[in-house]
Design a protein around this motif. Sequence first.
Motif, short mmCIF file in Angstrom:
data_model
loop_
_atom_site.label_atom_id
_atom_site.label_comp_id
_atom_site.label_asym_id
_atom_site.label_seq_id
_atom_site.Cartn_x
_atom_site.Cartn_y
_atom_site.Cartn_z
N SER A 44 0.83 -1.21 0.00
CA SER A 44 0.00 0.00 0.00
C SER A 44 0.86 1.26 0.00
O SER A 44 0.42 2.30 -0.51
N TYR A 45 2.07 1.19 0.56
CA TYR A 45 2.98 2.34 0.57
C TYR A 45 3.87 2.38 -0.67
O TYR A 45 4.10 3.44 -1.25
N SER A 50 7.05 -2.41 -4.84
CA SER A 50 7.11 -3.29 -3.66
C SER A 50 8.18 -4.38 -3.75
O SER A 50 8.82 -4.70 -2.74
N SER A 197 6.93 3.87 -7.17
CA SER A 197 6.09 3.99 -5.98
C SER A 197 4.97 5.00 -6.26
O SER A 197 5.05 5.79 -7.20
N THR A 203 10.65 8.35 0.22
CA THR A 203 9.95 8.14 1.48
C THR A 203 8.90 7.04 1.37
O THR A 203 8.60 6.37 2.37
N ASP A 204 8.34 6.84 0.18
CA ASP A 204 7.42 5.72 -0.01
C ASP A 204 8.13 4.39 0.26
O ASP A 204 7.57 3.49 0.90
N THR A 207 9.20 4.03 4.17
CA THR A 207 8.05 3.70 5.01
C THR A 207 7.62 2.26 4.81
O THR A 207 7.33 1.53 5.76
N ALA A 208 7.59 1.83 3.56
CA ALA A 208 7.21 0.44 3.27
C ALA A 208 8.21 -0.55 3.86
O ALA A 208 7.84 -1.67 4.22
N ARG A 427 3.32 8.11 11.70
CA ARG A 427 2.63 9.19 11.00
C ARG A 427 1.44 9.71 11.81
O ARG A 427 1.07 10.87 11.72
#
Length: 473
Positions: A44-45, A50, A197, A203-204, A207-208, A427
């Motif tokens: 999702s991030y 992925s 991403s 940052t995506d 975070t993932a 977050r």
Amino acid sequence: MGASSHEARGLAHGVVGSARVIAFGASNVAPAGAVVGGLVIAVSYAGFASPLVVLVAFVASLCCASSIAEFARRLPSAGSLYTYNSRGLGRTGGFLTGWMMVFAYALYVPAGIALTSAYTSQLVADTLHVTIDGWALFVIILGAVALVAYLGIGTSSSVDLVLVVGEVAVIAALAITVLVKIGPAHYSVAVLSPASSPNGQLTDITTAMIYGITAFAGFEAAAVLGEEARNTRRSIPASTIGIVIVTGVFYLLVVVAEMFGAGRHGIPSFTRQGNPLGYLTSQYWSPSALWAIDLVVVLTGLGFVIAALNAAIRILFAMGRERALPGPLARLSSRHTPAVSIGCVAALTLVLGLPLTYAYGGARTFRYLAGVGGLSVVLVYLAVNIAVIRAFRTEFRDEFRIWRHLLVPATAAALFMFPLWGILHPRARTLVDLLPFAALGWLCIGAIVAGVLRTRRPASFATMGRVFMPGER
């Protein structure tokens, strides 16, 4: 029974082969559970990128596994990272490692049972049209898992072997089906680009990675079989690394199939599915096969709980044997299993998990309890990599190799900073986001206990990190 006789008898030596060690550790990772849980959040991030996240998490976990393997070759012990860090970071560092591992496992066992009971209740209702409350299944599953642990690691690891092979085989078959039906013409190396991403930002990816690295958590459990595995100085290091390789390849296969199966623009819809794997099953197999995926989730839950309980009781056993915790925890049954530790973990699981499962249901209970334990695991992983660097500059300095004992653990420590940062700087500020901070309170209590132990039991404190293999001290 005195402590000396317990040490003389010890755990059953040489009863588990490499295949069952790998199955035991892989069950603690719970790969099928990660596929339907943490990796979906990572997707999702990171979106179409992925597979890059999984690849980086794979490297980080492999580096950490290498660090653990270096210790396992020299210090085979049921205490695993507790013993390793006692030698690498000093007695206080070792005690706090064991303290945090007990905390994490004491939460993961009821969390795993709660989630497994919820999925089992749903599976029984859908297939047999019989309603069984999750809290009732919680008690049944706990009793069965405790019995398997009491029967011995041979039984436990054999059950884990059957369960983990079954779950991985079904989901891998689904992933291969997706890739075959999609065809090479739709494959793309863009899955390895950060620009793929959702926002095209680094940052995506970072975070993932919190969830990508978490998906590998648990591989260290193989090390607690250090006193019970055959040819332990070879099998435990090889199995620890093997677990990461098997799960890493499995995750890459599945996440690549998800990316190509859902399509770049279909990923947001895919992650919003209540059961993403069920969605792929309906699309590429048949809706009538959905029960198989539900069964896989139940199996992975059972395997995880068996492995987590066995890991927890062996750490308690090791710390009790060295009087870092109450001595009775080291008391063994006639089957060479830590009977008192099994009883303590089972009682704690019942007290923590049953009321929460009854009040909030299995899924929310899992989220709460697992959320509290997450920070502990990350801190332990960071500590063991630092311990390797220090141990091979002091106690094992004659064996120091710059690649294995400095660069690899330093890389692992750096990569594990990503999930640590994500946990400490969430977050949002919801209850679930703040639950991991309870681990810091437990760590502070542990520091106080370590100080008291060092003052009142200096002899016990000084012997932490001993190896209890036949003919060794």
